[in-house]
Design an enzyme around this catalytic site. Structure first.
Site, PDB file in Angstrom:
ATOM      1  N   SER A  36       0.787  -1.233   0.000  1.00 17.53           N
ATOM      2  CA  SER A  36       0.000   0.000   0.000  1.00 17.53           C
ATOM      3  C   SER A  36       0.817   1.280   0.000  1.00 17.53           C
ATOM      4  CB  SER A  36      -0.962   0.007   1.197  1.00 17.53           C
ATOM      5  OG  SER A  36      -0.261  -0.214   2.412  1.00 17.53           O
ATOM      6  N   ASP A 252      -2.745   6.103  11.414  1.00 14.51           N
ATOM      7  CA  ASP A 252      -2.752   4.644  11.598  1.00 14.51           C
ATOM      8  C   ASP A 252      -1.361   4.099  11.862  1.00 14.51           C
ATOM      9  OD1 ASP A 252      -1.514   4.745   9.136  1.00 14.51           O
ATOM     10  OD2 ASP A 252      -3.081   3.663   8.046  1.00 14.51           O
ATOM     11  N   HIS A 255       0.968   3.917   7.409  1.00 14.91           N
ATOM     12  CA  HIS A 255       1.185   4.591   6.134  1.00 14.91           C
ATOM     13  C   HIS A 255       1.796   5.976   6.365  1.00 14.91           C
ATOM     14  CE1 HIS A 255      -2.157   1.730   5.346  1.00 14.91           C
ATOM     15  NE2 HIS A 255      -1.469   1.517   4.235  1.00 14.91           N
TER      16      HIS A 255
END
Length: 902
Positions: A36, A252, A255
């Site tokens: 990601s 979070d 990221h």
């Protein structure tokens, strides 16, 4: 026969497919893959979509009708760069940074295939199918966009990309889903090796750059994985880890946010630029500053030259000797070539370069890229003796002496032989000499000693056999006229670097154009091969001497650095590189009068390269989050009202304050009790050479510092002792004492009547009596002078003119009465008007100087001397460019001292 023809046609078609498409070597392509964070998680902001250089391209890996993109086609790299709805990725900043630092002709292409949440196993072509089968539906849905095989799509698109450009690197960001997997590096190697094989790439030329997960300094939930990622270079030889320290994260903590992606992408680019031979500089004219990856690797697709061993009769030695000769690809006996004579080190012979340096490969790759002229390279044995083998005691006196004898063997035997055997151009403009270590010293000695024979001279890590600069180049003007290029290079950790540095310093002082190239490294072939790569590109074609100073990677540590501090470093053009480790700081600047923003790299080092800095001494400060502090890597000096850093910049005109092999005086620190201030005070006293054993009485110059400084200024920043040592040694100034006083009068503002009066009292009733009671000095006015800079100049004007019967010399440096303070200056001018005759009679040398129009005291001084002219005050005026700075004041003392006591 038909089968043979069919085979030939198939072979031709295959080769055409491999090489026949119009591949642009200036279109650099990078494959990016991962999960990601490579896919792009952060929101794309307006700044990410604007001003994208069309030289930065993305190859669509999926169809995106809503974006007007078709899979397999190139587009300007406006995000998203992965799929139709993905976010900002490090590759956005990577590409922008690359095109900003590469030549205009170079384009950068990105091919991004990434899948959020995947393990590295997804890109293992032998495990992909089973991995996807066991994956959740959301991951299967992403993988469907790549027809169920992201690795296969990456290879498919990469082959399309190869039809347009050249794959230069593979960029990876993955690991979160493999956190704790100690086999991750081996699994990455499987993916890397498959890409190399499936795309027919050379692993020596195509590095793998892998970024860390969100770092623990940003509370990264997978930060522990970075210890495993750090071991990747142990498994893949051509891999590099990109640090994420300081790259900001999303809430979070998995990221990066937009700023974090931009910084991480810039770090990927910084490393890739370095591997490509470029520096991260944002220069308008980027150029190669070092050899790129693969510069010394055989390219099977280009023609090779020929290497042969020749023998020649040496009348100098009295024997037949050997040399190795390289003739370039396409060598034609009907064409004439220039010649490079390439010399080995003390432990080598005519084969050393071939065994360890691969010069033929380096040159052939450069030929193929059109970067060098065709040339013949002669690699002789530089040990000119009958037994010229590199055996036994290579340091034996006769073997060392043989390296000097080789000069005659080269000039009288080898060069004439080469000119007879090979079609060479015989003039000096087409003859070059270069060498490593002992051969580097030979190249300098022979090349600069025979400018009628060589126009191109190069030394890589020159050894101690290099002659002293004055002997090496006694006529700098001749060298300026005859040399096309003088190249001196060395590794920054080479124990022999002093030989290169002293030669460079002499050339710099005498304005002889040359390249002084310092690179990371020691005394080895890594450095020497890079030297040959860079040097050879200049040979036998026009050169721009104005750009010579830019060709270096590192600078020279400033002489004002503390012991063993590598930074700040001074570049040949007097720009300065600062590098400071402060991983927890949010912002650093260097304040050199102008503030320079520093940039943090992946290891937490902050760096910046300044503009050209004025030669001589300069104060500077380190600003950490806006707070001014002294740089711990630099010596500290009391200036600007506090302890500050200072940097000494090489000055071609600074020979007068250089430390030379002449008799030296002493600087003594003396405390005395002042009844004026009712306190202990301190002075610095310079006594000239021979003072201790002399019975004579010496004249005295009382020398005053400026505002924000103290009695240490003239000794530490001003180098007053060295200036007088050199002047006295040259019989340009009389031996004298220099008394450096503290002009800061406690409790008084610096520029009001009370402060000036207090200093006058201190000078007359405390300082002068102490000096005359404790030192061997003459006490008459004719043997006493007073001078000062800036604030000290005001004090000199006030105390010196009011007491002109006490001094025969007055020096006012970068000072003058305040034009906007008539309450202070008008009574002073009235006093001078009424005492003009006495002042002119008493003051034999009234010397006023300025640092040019940029000196902050210039206008005040201009008004003051106009009034002096109206009154008939006799004075001498001097002007030296440089503003209100120590380089000017050093020069003032140099000019003023010889005028005194005559």
């Amino acid at each position: 026969m038909k089968s043979i023809i069919r085979f030939s046609i198939v072979t031709i078609l295959f080769l055409t497919m491999q090489k026949g498409y119009s591949q642009d070597s200036d279109f650099h392509i990078y494959l990016s893959l991962g999960q990601s964070n490579m896919e792009g998680y952060a929101k794309i902001e307006p700044q990410d979509k604007t001003d994208v250089n069309p030289r930065f391209q993305v190859l669509a890996a999926v169809n995106c009708p809503e974006l007007g993109r078709e899979m397999g086609k190139w587009y300007t790299a406006i995000p998203p760069l992965c799929r139709c709805t993905t976010g900002l990725t490090p590759m956005d900043s990577f590409g922008r940074t690359m095109v900003a630092n590469l030549p205009e002709k170079v384009k950068v292409g990105i091919l991004n295939v990434a899948v959020g949440g995947c393990k590295i196993e997804l890109f293992d072509k032998n495990k992909c199918e089973s991995y996807v089968a066991d994956s959740p539906d959301w991951l299967k849905n992403i993988v469907k966009q790549y027809d169920g095989n992201p690795y296969g799509r990456l290879v498919e698109m990469a082959k399309i990309a190869q039809k347009k450009g050249v794959i230069k690197g593979i960029l990876l960001h993955q690991g979160e889903s493999n956190t704790g997997d100690t086999l991750w590096p081996q699994k990455v190697k499987i993916v890397y090796d498959n890409l190399i094989k499936d795309l027919n790439l050379d692993p020596k030329k195509v590095p793998l750059l892998s970024g860390e997960t969100v770092n623990e300094d940003q509370k990264g939930k997978c930060g522990s994985m970075n210890k495993i990622i750090a071991t990747l270079p142990e498994v893949i030889f051509n891999s590099y880890v990109i640090s994420s320290k300081g790259c900001k994260a999303e809430p979070d903590f998995l990221h990066f946010n937009a700023d974090g992606y931009r910084e991480l992408g810039r770090r990927y680019a910084e490393k890739m630029l370095l591997l490509s031979g470029y520096a991260l500089s944002n220069s308008k004219e980027p150029f190669i500053v070092q050899a790129p990856l693969g510069f010394d690797v055989v390219n099977p697709n280009i023609k090779a030259g020929k290497i042969e061993t020749i023998t020649y009769e040496s009348k100098t030695v009295g024997s037949v000797r050997k040399a190795t000769v390289y003739t370039p690809a396409g060598f034609n006996k009907k064409k004439k070539y220039p010649v490079l004579y390439l010399l080995h080190g003390i432990g080598g012979d005519e084969k050393e370069w071939l065994k360890e340096g691969n010069p033929q490969i380096i040159l052939e790759n450069l030929y193929a890229e059109g970067k060098i002229e065709s040339m013949i390279v002669v690699m002789p044995n530089g040990r000119a003796m009958k037994d010229d083998s590199a055996s036994g005691n290579i340091m034996a006196a006769d073997k060392v002496q043989a390296f000097s004898v080789f000069e005659q063997d080269l000039l009288k035997d080898l060069i004439p032989f080469i000119q007879k055997k090979y079609p060479v151009i015989k003039d000096r403009e087409h003859r070059a000499i270069a060498g490593l270590s002992m051969g580097g010293g030979q190249s300098l000695n022979f090349g600069l000693g025979n400018l009628d024979q060589f126009a191109w001279v190069g030394a890589f890590s020159a050894a101690p056999n290099t002659k002293a600069p004055e002997e090496l180049l006694p006529n700098p003007e001749e060298a300026k006229k005859k040399l096309k290029l003088l190249w001196i290079s060395c590794g920054d950790k080479d124990w022999l670097i002093e030989n290169s540095a002293r030669t460079h310093n002499y050339l710099f002082k005498n304005n002889v154009p040359h390249i002084y190239y310092i690179e990371p490294g020691v005394h080895d072939f890594k450095v020497w091969k890079n030297g040959l790569y860079m040097f050879s590109q200049f040979l036998f074609k026009p050169v721009e001497q104005s750009k010579f100073a830019a060709y270096t990677i590192l600078g020279t540590p400033a002489q004002t650095n503390i012991r063993n501090a590598d930074y700040p470093q001074i570049l040949p053009d007097n720009k300065v590189i600062f590098k400071i480790k402060a991983p927890q700081a949010s912002g650093l600047q260097i304040d050199l009068g102008k503030k320079y923003d520093m940039v943090r790299n992946s290891e937490g080092f902050w760096t910046v390269t300044t503009d050209v800095i004025n030669p001589g001494f300069n104060y500077y400060s380190l600003l950490i989050d806006g707070v001014a502090v002294a740089d711990p890597a630099s010596q500290s000096f009391y200036g600007m009202g506090r302890m500050a850093s200072g940097i000494e910049i090489p000055n071609k005109e600074g020979d007068f304050y250089a430390l030379k092999n002449v008799p030296h005086g002493e600087v003594r620190i003396k405390q005395y009790f002042s009844k004026v201030t009712n306190s202990w005070r301190e002075m610095y006293v310079y006594t000239p050479p021979g003072y201790e054993n002399s019975t004579e009485k010496y004249p005295v110059l009382y020398l005053l510092h400026g505002g924000g400084e103290d009695q240490r200024g003239w000794a530490s920043q001003g180098k007053a002792n060295l200036i007088l040592d050199n002047l006295i040694a040259e019989n340009k100034a009389k031996p004298m004492l220099i008394v450096m006083l503290d002009g800061n009068m406690s409790g008084n503002a610096r520029f009001n009547e009370n402060a000036l009066k207090a200093f006058e009292n201190e000078l007359k009733t405390a300082a002068i009596p102490f000096v005359e009671s404790n030192f061997k000095v003459a006490k008459e006015a004719k043997n006493r002078a007073l001078a000062g800079l800036s604030m000290g100049g005001l004090q000199t004007l006030y105390a010196g003119i009011k007491n002109s019967d006490m001094f025969s010399g007055i020096g006012v440096f970068s000072s003058g009465w305040w034009a906007n303070n008539p309450a202070l200056s008008d009574p002073y001018y009235e006093f001078m008007k009424n005492n003009t005759a006495a002042i002119n009679s008493n003051i034999k040398q009234f010397w006023i100087s300025m640092g040019g129009k940029e000196d902050i005291a210039y206008e005040n001084c201009k008004i003051m001397i106009k009034k002096f002219d109206q009154m008939g005050i006799k004075y001498k005026y001097s002007q030296y460019p440089g503003g209100h700075t120590w380089p000017v004041w050093r020069h003032d003392l140099f000019e003023f001292a010889p005028l005194l006591f005559n």
